[in-house]
Design an enzyme around this catalytic site. Structure first.
Site, mmCIF file in Angstrom:
data_model
loop_
_atom_site.group_PDB
_atom_site.id
_atom_site.type_symbol
_atom_site.label_atom_id
_atom_site.label_comp_id
_atom_site.label_asym_id
_atom_site.label_seq_id
_atom_site.Cartn_x
_atom_site.Cartn_y
_atom_site.Cartn_z
ATOM 1 N N ARG A 59 -8.364 -9.289 26.186
ATOM 2 C CA ARG A 59 -8.275 -7.900 27.146
ATOM 3 C C ARG A 59 -8.148 -8.230 28.439
ATOM 4 N NH1 ARG A 59 -13.676 -5.848 25.984
ATOM 5 N NH2 ARG A 59 -14.934 -6.534 24.025
ATOM 6 N N HIS A 62 -6.248 -5.976 33.424
ATOM 7 C CA HIS A 62 -6.404 -4.726 33.626
ATOM 8 C C HIS A 62 -6.667 -4.490 35.044
ATOM 9 C CE1 HIS A 62 -8.389 -4.489 29.618
ATOM 10 N NE2 HIS A 62 -7.604 -4.269 29.514
ATOM 11 N N LYS A 72 -13.257 -8.822 42.331
ATOM 12 C CA LYS A 72 -13.874 -9.612 41.122
ATOM 13 C C LYS A 72 -14.303 -10.612 41.304
ATOM 14 C CE LYS A 72 -12.282 -7.059 38.170
ATOM 15 N NZ LYS A 72 -10.203 -7.029 37.820
ATOM 16 N N HIS A 119 -5.667 -8.457 35.900
ATOM 17 C CA HIS A 119 -7.237 -9.528 34.830
ATOM 18 C C HIS A 119 -7.047 -9.626 33.715
ATOM 19 C CE1 HIS A 119 -10.506 -10.713 33.851
ATOM 20 N NE2 HIS A 119 -10.356 -12.220 34.480
ATOM 21 N N TYR A 132 -18.899 -10.723 35.296
ATOM 22 C CA TYR A 132 -18.375 -10.157 36.013
ATOM 23 C C TYR A 132 -19.303 -9.706 37.142
ATOM 24 C CZ TYR A 132 -14.032 -9.476 32.282
ATOM 25 O OH TYR A 132 -13.454 -9.781 31.573
ATOM 26 N N ASP A 168 -3.818 -1.979 24.932
ATOM 27 C CA ASP A 168 -3.723 -3.321 26.458
ATOM 28 C C ASP A 168 -2.019 -4.165 25.394
ATOM 29 O OD1 ASP A 168 -5.909 -3.190 27.196
ATOM 30 O OD2 ASP A 168 -7.365 -4.627 26.433
#
Length: 177
Positions: A59, A62, A72, A119, A132, A168
């Protein structure tokens, strides 16, 4: 809670200080005062969970742009991930530098990620889950990303992802300015 500066300006690695007895352990995972004492301005605006069924799921990368970049705190609460941050803050002394860390439910480490960085993570085990703490609410119009294997970053991933969303996988190359 211990804070350690990484090779990326403002990106901190935290480790819990736990207290244990026959029942198990107790640890403070977040504390405004401890963050402030370590020079970190952060208030929780949103809390997110990321559940990932399969090992090899990627993932990211972003981020959220100004006027609401998204700092975060990221912690793995089940399984294990290779977590990566790239500094995209053009005025930062570590601009374009990346940092990777193995976050696991067992090591209980977390990353404190400043806004302006991208990230992402690659799951190292099946059924990995991340928590998160977000310093800003999600704004879809400000959300963006960079490709996980962009040559501008030269990130050293532990292995090729098996599962990655089309979005992605197809982000354009980063334009270095």
């Amino acid at each position: 809670m211990k804070f350690e500066q990484t090779d990326v300006e403002g990106l901190l690695l935290t480790e819990l200080t736990s207290f244990g007895d026959e029942r198990g352990f107790f640890a403070r995972a977040f504390c405004d005062q401890m963050f402030a004492e370590n020079g970190i301005e952060f208030s929780v605006r949103q809390i997110n969970l990321s559940g990932n069924t399969s090992q090899g799921t990627l993932r990211g990368l972003h981020y959220q742009t100004a006027p609401k970049p998204d700092p975060k705190v990221v912690r793995c609460i089940r399984g294990a991930v290779w977590d990566v941050v790239v500094d995209l803050r053009q005025k930062s002394p570590t601009y374009l530098k990346w940092y990777g860390e193995e976050l696991t439910a067992e090591n209980r480490k977390a990353l404190v990620i400043p806004g302006g960085c991208v990230h992402g993570f690659l799951t190292l085990e099946d059924d990995s889950e991340l928590l998160y703490l977000m310093g800003e609410e999600f704004v879809a119009d400000l959300a963006g990303g960079q490709r996980w294997n962009d040559p501008a970053f030269a990130i050293e991933w532990p292995f090729e992802p098996k599962i990655i969303a089309d979005r992605d996988a197809n982000y354009p190359d980063y334009i270095v300015s």
